[in-house]
Design a protein around this motif. Structure first.
Motif, PDB file in Angstrom:
ATOM      1  N   GLY A 104       0.695  -1.010  -0.135  1.00 30.75           N
ATOM      2  CA  GLY A 104      -0.505   0.171   0.339  1.00 30.75           C
ATOM      3  C   GLY A 104       1.100   1.240  -0.078  1.00 30.75           C
ATOM      4  O   GLY A 104       0.689   2.580   0.876  1.00 30.75           O
ATOM      5  N   VAL A 105       1.717   1.349  -0.159  1.00 26.67           N
ATOM      6  CA  VAL A 105       2.775   2.021  -0.476  1.00 26.67           C
ATOM      7  C   VAL A 105       3.052   2.577  -2.391  1.00 26.67           C
ATOM      8  O   VAL A 105       3.367   1.963  -3.478  1.00 26.67           O
ATOM      9  CB  VAL A 105       4.254   1.873  -0.204  1.00 26.67           C
ATOM     10  CG1 VAL A 105       5.172   3.131  -0.388  1.00 26.67           C
ATOM     11  CG2 VAL A 105       4.410   1.629   1.260  1.00 26.67           C
ATOM     12  N   ARG A 106       3.045   4.272  -2.436  1.00 25.85           N
ATOM     13  CA  ARG A 106       3.110   4.951  -3.517  1.00 25.85           C
ATOM     14  C   ARG A 106       4.695   5.264  -3.922  1.00 25.85           C
ATOM     15  O   ARG A 106       5.322   4.972  -2.998  1.00 25.85           O
ATOM     16  CB  ARG A 106       2.216   5.725  -3.697  1.00 25.85           C
ATOM     17  CG  ARG A 106       0.539   5.894  -3.700  1.00 25.85           C
ATOM     18  CD  ARG A 106      -0.274   7.011  -4.074  1.00 25.85           C
ATOM     19  NE  ARG A 106      -1.358   6.495  -3.677  1.00 25.85           N
ATOM     20  CZ  ARG A 106      -2.383   7.674  -3.285  1.00 25.85           C
ATOM     21  NH1 ARG A 106      -1.889   9.341  -3.052  1.00 25.85           N
ATOM     22  NH2 ARG A 106      -4.040   7.604  -3.410  1.00 25.85           N
ATOM     23  N   LEU A 107       4.958   5.001  -5.135  1.00 21.28           N
ATOM     24  CA  LEU A 107       6.395   4.885  -5.501  1.00 21.28           C
ATOM     25  C   LEU A 107       6.482   6.505  -5.000  1.00 21.28           C
ATOM     26  O   LEU A 107       8.021   7.147  -4.654  1.00 21.28           O
ATOM     27  CB  LEU A 107       6.124   4.442  -6.859  1.00 21.28           C
ATOM     28  CG  LEU A 107       6.530   3.079  -6.846  1.00 21.28           C
ATOM     29  CD1 LEU A 107       6.444   2.766  -9.184  1.00 21.28           C
ATOM     30  CD2 LEU A 107       7.867   2.145  -6.803  1.00 21.28           C
ATOM     31  N   GLY A 108       6.016   7.236  -5.474  1.00 18.94           N
ATOM     32  CA  GLY A 108       6.537   8.762  -5.120  1.00 18.94           C
ATOM     33  C   GLY A 108       6.558   9.072  -3.424  1.00 18.94           C
ATOM     34  O   GLY A 108       7.047   9.451  -3.003  1.00 18.94           O
ATOM     35  N   GLN A 109       5.391   8.620  -2.529  1.00 14.82           N
ATOM     36  CA  GLN A 109       5.640   8.548  -1.396  1.00 14.82           C
ATOM     37  C   GLN A 109       6.808   7.992  -0.617  1.00 14.82           C
ATOM     38  O   GLN A 109       7.812   8.445  -0.054  1.00 14.82           O
ATOM     39  CB  GLN A 109       4.449   7.768  -0.107  1.00 14.82           C
ATOM     40  CG  GLN A 109       2.880   7.884  -0.289  1.00 14.82           C
ATOM     41  CD  GLN A 109       1.974   7.205  -0.154  1.00 14.82           C
ATOM     42  OE1 GLN A 109       2.591   6.317  -0.697  1.00 14.82           O
ATOM     43  NE2 GLN A 109       0.927   7.720   0.430  1.00 14.82           N
ATOM     44  N   LEU A 110       7.498   6.692  -1.525  1.00 13.96           N
ATOM     45  CA  LEU A 110       8.443   6.367  -1.445  1.00 13.96           C
ATOM     46  C   LEU A 110      10.009   6.883  -1.182  1.00 13.96           C
ATOM     47  O   LEU A 110      10.585   6.993  -0.149  1.00 13.96           O
ATOM     48  CB  LEU A 110       8.425   4.895  -1.897  1.00 13.96           C
ATOM     49  CG  LEU A 110      10.071   3.835  -1.913  1.00 13.96           C
ATOM     50  CD1 LEU A 110      10.135   2.983  -0.483  1.00 13.96           C
ATOM     51  CD2 LEU A 110      10.215   2.709  -2.805  1.00 13.96           C
ATOM     52  N   ALA A 111       9.768   7.460  -2.956  1.00 13.98           N
ATOM     53  CA  ALA A 111      10.657   8.645  -3.285  1.00 13.98           C
ATOM     54  C   ALA A 111      10.832   9.432  -2.418  1.00 13.98           C
ATOM     55  O   ALA A 111      12.266   9.918  -1.415  1.00 13.98           O
ATOM     56  CB  ALA A 111      10.990   8.522  -4.351  1.00 13.98           C
ATOM     57  N   ARG A 112       9.653  10.386  -1.651  1.00 13.77           N
ATOM     58  CA  ARG A 112       9.925  11.427  -0.637  1.00 13.77           C
ATOM     59  C   ARG A 112      10.369  10.880   0.639  1.00 13.77           C
ATOM     60  O   ARG A 112      11.178  11.497   0.564  1.00 13.77           O
ATOM     61  CB  ARG A 112       8.256  11.721  -0.661  1.00 13.77           C
ATOM     62  CG  ARG A 112       7.393  12.486  -1.313  1.00 13.77           C
ATOM     63  CD  ARG A 112       6.327  13.515  -0.936  1.00 13.77           C
ATOM     64  NE  ARG A 112       5.682  12.163  -1.037  1.00 13.77           N
ATOM     65  CZ  ARG A 112       4.639  12.183  -1.988  1.00 13.77           C
ATOM     66  NH1 ARG A 112       4.735  12.711  -3.421  1.00 13.77           N
ATOM     67  NH2 ARG A 112       3.336  11.736  -1.690  1.00 13.77           N
ATOM     68  N   ASP A 113       9.788   9.922   1.270  1.00 15.97           N
ATOM     69  CA  ASP A 113      10.499   9.516   2.109  1.00 15.97           C
ATOM     70  C   ASP A 113      12.202   8.792   1.708  1.00 15.97           C
ATOM     71  O   ASP A 113      13.017   9.041   3.726  1.00 15.97           O
ATOM     72  CB  ASP A 113       9.823   8.072   3.206  1.00 15.97           C
ATOM     73  CG  ASP A 113       8.044   8.204   3.661  1.00 15.97           C
ATOM     74  OD1 ASP A 113       8.404   9.405   3.810  1.00 15.97           O
ATOM     75  OD2 ASP A 113       7.606   7.377   3.330  1.00 15.97           O
ATOM     76  N   THR A 114      12.773   8.390   0.885  1.00 17.31           N
ATOM     77  CA  THR A 114      14.063   8.286   0.824  1.00 17.31           C
ATOM     78  C   THR A 114      14.859   9.464   0.941  1.00 17.31           C
ATOM     79  O   THR A 114      15.944   9.417   1.762  1.00 17.31           O
ATOM     80  CB  THR A 114      14.230   7.630  -0.543  1.00 17.31           C
ATOM     81  OG1 THR A 114      13.181   6.255  -0.785  1.00 17.31           O
ATOM     82  CG2 THR A 114      15.584   7.018  -0.550  1.00 17.31           C
ATOM     83  N   ALA A 115      13.721  10.624   0.647  1.00 16.00           N
ATOM     84  CA  ALA A 115      14.912  11.924   0.439  1.00 16.00           C
ATOM     85  C   ALA A 115      14.997  12.518   1.989  1.00 16.00           C
ATOM     86  O   ALA A 115      15.765  12.946   2.370  1.00 16.00           O
ATOM     87  CB  ALA A 115      13.986  12.802  -0.764  1.00 16.00           C
ATOM     88  N   SER A 116      13.530  11.891   2.240  1.00 21.27           N
ATOM     89  CA  SER A 116      13.874  12.625   3.893  1.00 21.27           C
ATOM     90  C   SER A 116      14.926  11.980   4.950  1.00 21.27           C
ATOM     91  O   SER A 116      14.961  13.166   5.708  1.00 21.27           O
ATOM     92  CB  SER A 116      12.290  12.256   4.129  1.00 21.27           C
ATOM     93  OG  SER A 116      11.844  12.698   6.352  1.00 21.27           O
ATOM     94  N   ALA A 117      14.971  10.596   4.432  1.00 25.06           N
ATOM     95  CA  ALA A 117      15.533  10.120   5.345  1.00 25.06           C
ATOM     96  C   ALA A 117      17.626  10.872   5.070  1.00 25.06           C
ATOM     97  O   ALA A 117      18.157  10.824   6.234  1.00 25.06           O
ATOM     98  CB  ALA A 117      15.456   8.674   4.708  1.00 25.06           C
TER      99      ALA A 117
END
Lengths: 435, 299
Positions: free
Chosen positions: A417-430
């Motif tokens: 249930g994770v969108r790739l956009g969210q994944l990218a944003r979380d990666t950037a945030s990390a």
């Protein structure tokens, strides 16, 4: 008034004892108050002490500090009910002076550090609880503390509050605003007795070596994490749970620990351990955003009382922050006493000191980490997604050809249930947080 | 001119320091103690509180005494904080040829305590009736013997006579819920039960001063051989007797009669009213008759 001191330090934990040690060595009269029967008797923690901060205060501290094991194995583990992925690092370098981290029993470690302050001339009064302040900021300043003993007022030119996470003194001084439960977690742990040899075999350790596991995904859906570390003849296993989510879940922390111990990855490590202690403690995990003012007229705040506990996912540190802030509080108090200015402006050097070393520098740098680590996706979706992704990558499905990592990632993100956009944003945030 | 009554002196409170979790080095046998797991018993705490109360009524001081290594001062500091005017630690040294660290005998401890009491001019001694290590409880009795003092042991309450320092009424527990009332005049040695008084919470000034107060150290030698420790590890058991079995050719009824002793002539239970000395003699006589004192090894 029972007696007058230059400084009253409230709380003989690592912060208070470090402050008292600095001041007593400089020849100031110091009273160190402890509510327990001895320093450390009321204290608990969930992991590792990083005592290199003591290098300047107690040279060769490792020769005498009451350490259980020197941590030479550090692992970060992502768990689901049936899967686990572990990043496991070990080095012999951490098993030699000047070492890196150690496990210790707090009643031993805190008593040892407080003993140093007493040796230096501090007066330790145990079983004595500070119940309030004498004087008030802005009204002539704080002039000492009241205690729960008969005739229990102690006068002091300066008070250093190291009275723990629920610092009543800091609240009374108006240093804290209204407490937000979202900034707190509850740490709970069991200490299980096992023979030293069994511990060494199970964790792959040599004598005196220790292991520290930080675990995500083991808290029954409650935001938080778990930990498992080795002492000489015990292992400690526990959880850190986000307070509002724990309350909403209606679960009890010991039930969540039991569930974690039953996990097929953890169970063999703790099997047969006899429960010798259960303890729990509130942790100020909010980090930078919940830091109080740190000073008031006639008062400094250090350690957990100042919310100086670093909970940044892969870095979970508290005792070193307590010692570091206590030392800085002691040094600031010295300057203020010598200059005769113990007002809040006169104590402003405390914050500068903390900003100039790791205590506030780390908190500022990792200020986004608590929010990121306790977010819904990191807590509830990514552990399953990462484990599924790893399983998919290493499952051989011949005659079907292997898929690429990106393809697996797309599939598993969708399943979680994770969108790739969210994944990218979380990666950037990390990356912003930890980079 | 009649000699002036020196008065009863200070109340001497004897406190036994015990470490409940000592560490023994398996190679050297060296015993390490930990102040965090050591202390005094609830009965010793009660004795201190009674001592402070009596001293308050009579306007005399309290002297806290213990015997042991420097760590034993941990039971003297709280006494100083609570109001004791002085503290003495008896450093008991082992005579040549003795293992260091062995527990001194009750007689040796009592002898050393008596020395301190005489030096301090104290004719009133209070102890707890039970130590943390559940020792023999013999020190108060030996101490009373050393001082030629009256004994009031296992007391549950004390009532000082405000007009006559050193004089008090005391109550101790007897079987069947009864109480024995004692009237004591100095010199006396009393031990009290735990829970009969709760030690007062020390004033802050006392706590701060107690940490820096000097503790007088006197050295005494353990006299005589120290008993092996533990002297006994189990409950007392009567000696075994060889019993001949019943006649195997007899029928079941007769074998049971033979085993149980039913219908056999025996000494019936006997109730005697005797004084303490006569009673002790009569008990010894019976034990001898039953073969329980072969060789007379009991004094």
């Amino acid at each position: 008034m029972a007696e007058e001191f230059d400084v009253v330090v409230v709380g003989a934990g690592p912060a208070g004892s470090a402050a008292a040690l600095v001041l007593a060595r400089a020849g100031k009269s110091v009273c160190l108050l402890e509510r327990g029967p001895f320093p450390g008797s009321k204290n608990m923690y969930g992991g590792v002490i990083y005592p290199r901060i003591l290098d300047g205060l107690i040279p060769n501290w490792w020769e005498e500090a009451p350490v259980q094991r020197w941590v030479t194995r550090r692992a970060t583990m992502v768990l689901t009910g049936t899967q686990s992925l572990t990043v496991d690092y070990r080095t012999e370098a951490w098993g030699r002076p000047p070492y890196n981290g150690a496990t210790a029993y707090r009643p031993d470690f805190d008593a040892w550090l407080a003993g140093k302050a007493v040796e230096a001339g501090a007066v330790l009064a145990c079983e004595t609880t500070a119940t309030g302040l004498l004087g008030a900021p802005g009204k002539g300043g704080i002039r000492g503390v009241r205690t729960d003993r008969p005739g229990g007022e102690i006068g002091a030119r300066l008070v250093i509050a190291c009275d723990g996470v629920n610092s009543l003194l800091a609240k009374e001084a108006g240093i804290y605003g209204k407490a937000d439960p979202h900034h707190f977690t509850l740490g709970a742990k069991e200490t299980l007795a096992l023979p030293a040899r069994v511990i060494e075999e199970r964790f792959g350790l040599a004598e005196h070596e220790g292991a520290d596991f930080e675990i995500v995904g083991c808290t029954e859906g409650v935001a938080g994490g778990g930990f498992l570390y080795t002492n000489r003849e015990t292992v400690s296993v526990g959880v850190v749970l986000h307070l509002p989510e724990l309350a909403a879940s209606k679960k009890r922390p010991e039930e969540i620990i039991a569930s974690m111990k039953a996990n097929p990855v953890i169970a063999p490590l703790v099997a047969g351990g006899e429960l010798v202690e259960y303890s729990a403690h509130l942790i100020p995990e909010g980090g930078w955003v919940m830091l109080p003012g740190l000073v008031a007229d006639g008062m400094l705040v250090a350690g957990d009382a100042a919310a100086l506990c670093l909970a940044a996912g892969i870095w979970l540190e508290g005792v070193n922050f307590a010692i570091g802030s206590g030392m800085a509080a002691g040094e600031t108090a010295l300057e203020a006493l010598d200059s005769g200015n113990v007002s809040a402006p006169g104590l402003a050097g405390y914050r500068k000191r903390l900003e100039g070393n790791f205590v506030l520098a780390d908190h500022r740098k990792l200020r986004r980490a608590p929010h990121l680590m306790l977010s819904d996706r990191v807590q509830h979706r990514y552990p399953q997604m990462i484990c599924n992704l790893t399983e998919a990558m290493f499952t051989v499905t011949n005659p079907e050809p292997k898929k690429g990592i990106l393809a697996h990632t797309r599939i598993e993100a969708r399943r979680a249930g994770v969108r790739l956009g969210q994944l990218a944003r979380d990666t950037a945030s990390a990356l912003r947080t930890y980079g | 001119m009649a000699p002036t009554d020196p008065g009863p002196g200070p109340v001497l409170v004897a406190r036994k320091w015990v470490d409940r979790r000592p560490t023994v080095d398996l190679l050297t046998g060296e015993v390490s103690t930990d102040p965090r797991s050591s202390g005094a018993s609830e009965a010793d705490e009660a004795a201190l509180e009674w001592g402070l109360r009596l001293a308050g009524v009579w306007g005399v001081g309290v002297l806290a005494v213990t015997a042991g290594p420097p760590d034993a001062e941990a039971v003297l500091r709280p006494a100083l904080a609570a109001g004791a005017g002085g503290a003495v630690r008896i450093d008991l040294t082992s005579p040549p040829g003795h293992l260091a660290g062995g527990a001194p005998s009750s007689r040796a401890v009592a002898s050393a305590l008596a020395l301190v009491a005489r030096t301090a001019g104290s004719r009133m001694v209070l102890c707890g009736d039970l130590s943390l290590d559940r020792g023999s409880g013999a020190v108060p009795a030996f101490l009373a013997g050393e001082l030629g003092a009256a004994q009031g042991l296992g007391l549950v309450s004390l009532a000082p006579d405000p007009d006559r320092p050193g004089h008090l009424g005391a109550w101790r527990r007897l079987d069947g819920g009864r109480r024995e009332e004692l009237a004591l005049a100095p010199p006396w040695v009393c031990s009290v039960e735990g829970g009969t008084a709760r030690l007062r919470r020390a004033e802050l000034a006392g706590v701060l001063a107690a940490g820096r107060a000097p503790v007088e150290v006197v050295t005494a030698e353990t006299s005589g051989p120290a008993p092996p420790h533990p002297a006994r590890t189990g409950p007392g058991r009567p000696r075994t007797h060889l019993l001949t079995g019943p006649d195997p050719t007899a029928d079941a009824r007769h074998r049971i009669l033979a085993l149980t002793g039913a219908l056999v002539e025996r000494t019936p239970p006997l109730t005697l009213t005797l004084g303490p000395g006569e009673g002790a003699d009569r008990i010894l006589e019976a034990l001898r008759a039953w073969g329980e004192l072969p060789g007379e090894e009991f004094p």
